[in-house]
Design a protein around this motif. Structure first.
Motif, PDB file in Angstrom:
ATOM      1  N   HIS A 181       0.811  -1.207   0.000  1.00 19.53           N
ATOM      2  CA  HIS A 181       0.000   0.000   0.000  1.00 19.53           C
ATOM      3  C   HIS A 181       0.855   1.272   0.000  1.00 19.53           C
ATOM      4  O   HIS A 181       0.658   2.183   0.810  1.00 19.53           O
ATOM      5  N   VAL A 182       1.815   1.331  -0.903  1.00 17.89           N
ATOM      6  CA  VAL A 182       2.644   2.521  -1.079  1.00 17.89           C
ATOM      7  C   VAL A 182       2.298   3.144  -2.431  1.00 17.89           C
ATOM      8  O   VAL A 182       2.327   2.470  -3.458  1.00 17.89           O
ATOM      9  N   PHE A 183       1.952   4.426  -2.400  1.00 15.88           N
ATOM     10  CA  PHE A 183       1.513   5.099  -3.627  1.00 15.88           C
ATOM     11  C   PHE A 183       2.245   6.423  -3.802  1.00 15.88           C
ATOM     12  O   PHE A 183       2.539   7.118  -2.822  1.00 15.88           O
ATOM     13  N   LYS A 184       2.494   6.781  -5.067  1.00 18.82           N
ATOM     14  CA  LYS A 184       3.001   8.110  -5.371  1.00 18.82           C
ATOM     15  C   LYS A 184       1.833   8.955  -5.859  1.00 18.82           C
ATOM     16  O   LYS A 184       1.116   8.568  -6.793  1.00 18.82           O
ATOM     17  N   ILE A 185       1.649  10.100  -5.214  1.00 16.00           N
ATOM     18  CA  ILE A 185       0.557  11.014  -5.564  1.00 16.00           C
ATOM     19  C   ILE A 185       1.164  12.300  -6.112  1.00 16.00           C
ATOM     20  O   ILE A 185       1.924  12.981  -5.421  1.00 16.00           O
ATOM     21  N   LYS A 186       0.841  12.632  -7.355  1.00 15.52           N
ATOM     22  CA  LYS A 186       1.425  13.825  -7.983  1.00 15.52           C
ATOM     23  C   LYS A 186       0.632  15.085  -7.678  1.00 15.52           C
ATOM     24  O   LYS A 186       1.189  16.178  -7.626  1.00 15.52           O
ATOM     25  N   SER A 187      -0.696  14.912  -7.496  1.00 12.72           N
ATOM     26  CA  SER A 187      -1.549  16.087  -7.304  1.00 12.72           C
ATOM     27  C   SER A 187      -2.736  15.727  -6.423  1.00 12.72           C
ATOM     28  O   SER A 187      -3.215  14.592  -6.436  1.00 12.72           O
ATOM     29  N   SER A 188      -3.196  16.698  -5.661  1.00  9.25           N
ATOM     30  CA  SER A 188      -4.372  16.474  -4.813  1.00  9.25           C
ATOM     31  C   SER A 188      -5.639  16.320  -5.640  1.00  9.25           C
ATOM     32  O   SER A 188      -6.691  15.952  -5.115  1.00  9.25           O
ATOM     33  N   LYS A 189      -5.535  16.612  -6.938  1.00  9.11           N
ATOM     34  CA  LYS A 189      -6.706  16.527  -7.815  1.00  9.11           C
ATOM     35  C   LYS A 189      -6.784  15.191  -8.569  1.00  9.11           C
ATOM     36  O   LYS A 189      -7.647  15.014  -9.436  1.00  9.11           O
ATOM     37  N   GLU A 190      -5.878  14.265  -8.243  1.00 13.30           N
ATOM     38  CA  GLU A 190      -5.926  12.953  -8.895  1.00 13.30           C
ATOM     39  C   GLU A 190      -7.269  12.289  -8.632  1.00 13.30           C
ATOM     40  O   GLU A 190      -7.764  12.277  -7.495  1.00 13.30           O
ATOM     41  N   SER A 191      -7.839  11.741  -9.677  1.00 15.56           N
ATOM     42  CA  SER A 191      -9.201  11.208  -9.590  1.00 15.56           C
ATOM     43  C   SER A 191      -9.328  10.020  -8.640  1.00 15.56           C
ATOM     44  O   SER A 191     -10.398   9.800  -8.058  1.00 15.56           O
TER      45      SER A 191
END
Length: 347
Positions: A181-191
């Motif tokens: 459960h490790v994720f890379k998030i680029k933007s708070s607007k990711e769907s």
């Protein structure tokens, strides 16, 4: 010397685990090894502490595979007084028991304390391990070696933190291991942020770390023993964990691969910064996961990869670890209980 390795379960041990390398190295040096698991301790009415141990078949194993086969098929089971053990080496991963066996997650630290009270050298020090049951322990180290970090269960807080990080963030459970459960998030607007948040937050608090660009090449796993980088024959116990193509996780258990790495002055400087606290806490053997001049994680429970190192560099680091334990046991014989376990653990 008798060394007892405390692990999650005998049947889950494998030939490529660092614990296996340490056990084989101990046997090669003439010591007896045995294994214990969370359900094996007994505190009796007379306040004596016993433990049921699994001892592999007699003789030096021909290979790591043979050792594991003997441990599962030819092992001897017996219950002994804890004082018949010279070293209790706590090598379990609490996060693996957190969901299905929550009672087992903290047993090592709990009974490790009782073992210490009865004169058994216990590493890493159980009092410190009790404080390090999740990644909050890492926040006690100096900010200069930590990436920007938020710990929360609030999606609004996490969104705001993501917006503050130009390169995005790595989001993962506060208590977890192995790249799960490790994720890379680029933007708070990711769907799919809501779905990711729900998946990770089911495991408790979340930790969000500012993404470090150098992480694209993976991280450096550096073993630290007695507070200092483990070194033998001019070679440091370090390797680069390279993520699989299209994956952000460099964990070997998550299809990452091991590669040689040059240990730079920058890496040594990072290790020196964390040394005082590791020593003060009695952290005998740990793994630092380093990217650039930052540490992503400090593995104090089950730092793995010694076998990778030994194959990559042709250096027997496991024997150095056992040799250090031999020295500590000799000191204990001379000083008795005058030296606290946490002090002896990192001498």
């Amino acid at each position: 010397m008798r060394i007892a390795f405390f692990v999650n379960a005998i049947e889950s041990e494998t030939s490529y685990y660092t614990t296996t390398s340490l056990a084989i190295a101990a046997i090669a040096r003439g010591h007896e090894v045995c294994y214990a698991t969370p359900g094996d301790f007994v505190l009796r009415p007379d306040d004596s502490l016993a433990v049921r141990v699994t001892t592999p078949g007699a003789g030096k194993p021909k290979s790591a595979d043979t050792f594991i086969a003997d441990l599962n098929e030819k092992a001897n089971l017996k219950t002994i007084d804890i004082r018949e053990i010279d070293v209790l080496f706590l090598r379990n991963d609490p996060s693996l028991d957190a969901d299905e066996r929550p009672w087992a997650a903290h047993v090592g630290a709990m009974f490790g304390r009782l073992a210490v009270e009865r004169g058994v050298l216990t590493v890493n020090d159980p009092d410190a391990l009790a404080k390090a049951q999740n990644k909050l322990y890492f926040q006690d180290f100096p900010k200069v070696i930590r990436p920007s970090t938020l710990i929360s269960k609030s999606l609004d807080e996490i969104r705001a933190f993501i917006d503050s990080q130009k390169r995005g963030v790595i989001l993962k459970p506060l208590q977890g291991s192995g790249g799960r459960h490790v994720f890379k998030i680029k933007s708070s607007k990711e769907s799919n942020l809501n779905q990711i948040f729900e998946a990770v937050s089911d495991e408790g608090y979340l930790i969000a770390q500012g993404y470090l660009p150098d992480a694209v090449e993976g991280d450096v796993r550096l073993f630290v023993m007695n507070g200092r980088p483990l070194e033998k024959d001019g070679c440091y116990a370090a390797f680069r964990r390279v993520p699989a193509k299209g994956d952000i996780r460099s964990n070997i258990s998550a299809a990452g691969t091991a590669a040689t790495v040059k240990v730079t002055p920058k890496i040594l400087e990072v290790a020196e910064i964390v040394r005082p606290k590791l020593v003060a806490d009695g952290m005998f053997l740990v793994g630092l996961d380093i990217v650039g001049d930052r540490i992503l994680e400090i593995n104090v429970f089950t730092p793995g990869g010694l076998q990778n190192l030994e194959k990559l560099n042709g250096v027997d680091f496991s024997s150095s670890v056992i040799e250090s334990l031999e020295s500590k046991v000799k000191i204990r014989q001379i000083y008795g209980s005058q030296l606290p376990n946490a002090v002896l653990a990192t001498l």
